[in-house]
Write a protein that holds these residues in place. Structure first.
Motif, PDB file in Angstrom:
ATOM      1  N   ASP A 169      -6.678   7.188   0.169  1.00  0.00           N
ATOM      2  CA  ASP A 169      -6.635   5.815  -0.312  1.00  0.00           C
ATOM      3  C   ASP A 169      -7.563   5.600  -1.504  1.00  0.00           C
ATOM      4  O   ASP A 169      -8.705   6.030  -1.496  1.00  0.00           O
ATOM      5  CB  ASP A 169      -6.992   4.858   0.836  1.00  0.00           C
ATOM      6  N   HIS A 207       1.175   4.438  -2.806  1.00  0.00           N
ATOM      7  CA  HIS A 207       1.039   5.892  -2.602  1.00  0.00           C
ATOM      8  C   HIS A 207       2.056   6.660  -3.453  1.00  0.00           C
ATOM      9  O   HIS A 207       1.776   7.763  -3.916  1.00  0.00           O
ATOM     10  CB  HIS A 207       1.217   6.252  -1.124  1.00  0.00           C
ATOM     11  N   HIS A 228       0.817  -1.217   0.000  1.00  0.00           N
ATOM     12  CA  HIS A 228       0.000   0.000   0.000  1.00  0.00           C
ATOM     13  C   HIS A 228       0.858   1.279   0.000  1.00  0.00           C
ATOM     14  O   HIS A 228       0.519   2.277  -0.653  1.00  0.00           O
ATOM     15  CB  HIS A 228      -0.895  -0.034   1.252  1.00  0.00           C
TER      16      HIS A 228
HETATM   17 ZN    ZN Z   1      -3.003   5.122   2.553  1.00  0.00          ZN
END
Ligand code: ZN
Ligand code: KG4
Length: 341
Positions: A305, A123, A119
């Motif tokens: 997100d 980003h 994750h």
């Molecule tokens: Zn995040």
């Protein structure tokens, strides 16, 4: 993957690491055909934080619709999908497993590769999605509820962490201080708002580790705010919020400038939920123009997100021949290490 990975490769990305259920279809690593995000914020707000069990259940309920919507908006059907990606960590283990299981099952059914994505690595690619022409070397400043990282990116395939928080993440400090001040959840936007009405020089809070290295610390600042308010109960909340925010932003911008200079960066890019902070955006842009650096301030959709960044990161992994085995699991404590090459 039997087919070569190129600009026509279509990846379905899935993100369920925390409290956003997201799916996206991205072609060639950078062309976002669709990006759908269903936020669970309302379901957690009354508890003042994310409740893991509620998050997992909400992902199970939302993911089929969110995925169908992503395919519909992209105007592609399953037959056009060349790979399926999901976040494998870091995050809440139950929440991660929902997305990982769905992605693996879909990949198996379609007979295409599954790609497990970090994750935090994703980003980094969010900034490139918004600013494909960004110049390297790049300093990436990732400031979220769970992480505060300064990352050197030499090219799209190669990165390394050069600084980080030794205790609380920047967003965590915002959330904890907001909670103490009796402001709304999530705390970052609430402090951002309150700070506009307050004086940021009303209280001089400490700026820890300002002159050593590239690491940061926010735990002492949080304690200092709490001690100040206890000793000065009549202090205006807006002034405390503004002074606290100024201290956090001063530290992040100071360290970002130092890091950028050390690595000879041409660009500074911002990402993570705290990248929505208005003072941080303003001050980083000002620092960039003072230092002659391009500053990438991604849109709110790309800072927070989403699954487009997952699909994009997966494309870069596929391009390096790094599809994941179908028995790969989730890793709630996955770290951002060093890029492959
Ligand atoms: Zn995040
Ligand atoms: O990246 P994100 O959406 O979720 C993860 O942590 O993965 O970041 C959420 C964090 C929260 O701590 C929230 O308070 C903070 O981002 N945040 C802000 C602002 N908007 C969101 N912090 C400061 N100022 C804001 N405007």
């Amino acid at each position: 993957m039997s087919k070569a990975v190129d600009a026509s490769t279509v990846v379905l990305g899935i993100e369920t690491s925390c409290d956003e259920t997201a799916a996206a279809v991205v072609m060639g690593g950078g062309d976002v055909l669709s990006s759908v995000v269903a936020s669970q914020l309302d379901e957690h707000a009354r508890f003042g934080g994310v409740v893991p069990e509620i998050a997992s259940r909400a992902h199970v309920e939302a993911l089929p619709h969110v995925t169908a919507e992503a395919l519909a908006r992209a105007n592609v059907d399953y037959a056009r999908i060349d790979a399926v990606a999901a976040t494998v960590g870091p995050g809440l283990v139950g929440a991660l497993l929902v997305g990982v299981s769905a992605a693996k099952a879909t990949a198996l059914a379609l007979d295409v590769p599954f790609v497990g994505v970090n994750h935090l690595e994703a980003h980094l690619y969010a900034a490139l999605l918004d600013e494909p022409g960004a110049q390297f070397p790049m300093l990436f400043v990732l400031v979220s509820g769970g992480h505060t990282l300064f990352v050197q990116m030499t090219n799209p395939h190669s990165y390394s962490v050069i600084g980080q928080t030794i205790d609380d993440a920047a967003g965590e400090a915002f959330d904890k201080v907001a909670r103490f001040l009796g402001l709304a959840y999530p705390g970052g936007p609430a402090i951002d708002q309150a700070a506009r009405r307050g004086k940021d020089d009303a209280v001089v809070f400490p700026r820890a580790m300002l002159h050593d290295g590239l690491d940061v610390s926010f735990s002492g600042l949080k304690t200092s705010v709490i001690n100040y308010v206890r000793a000065n109960p009549s202090a205006a909340t807006d002034d405390v919020a503004a002074s606290f925010q100024r201290a956090v932003v001063d530290v992040i911008v100071h360290k970002a400038r130092r890091a950028a200079s050390e690595i000879g960066a041409k660009t500074i890019a911002l990402g993570g939920g705290v990248a929505a902070n208005s003072l941080l955006r303003h001050e980083l842009a000002a620092a960039g123009s003072a230092d002659g650096l391009a500053v990438v301030l991604p849109s709110r959709e790309m800072c927070t997100d989403n699954a487009a960044m997952i699909a994009s990161a997966a494309w870069y992994r596929l391009a390096r021949g790094e599809a994941s085995p179908l028995d790969a699991g989730a890793n709630p404590n996955l770290k951002l290490g060093t890029g492959q090459r």
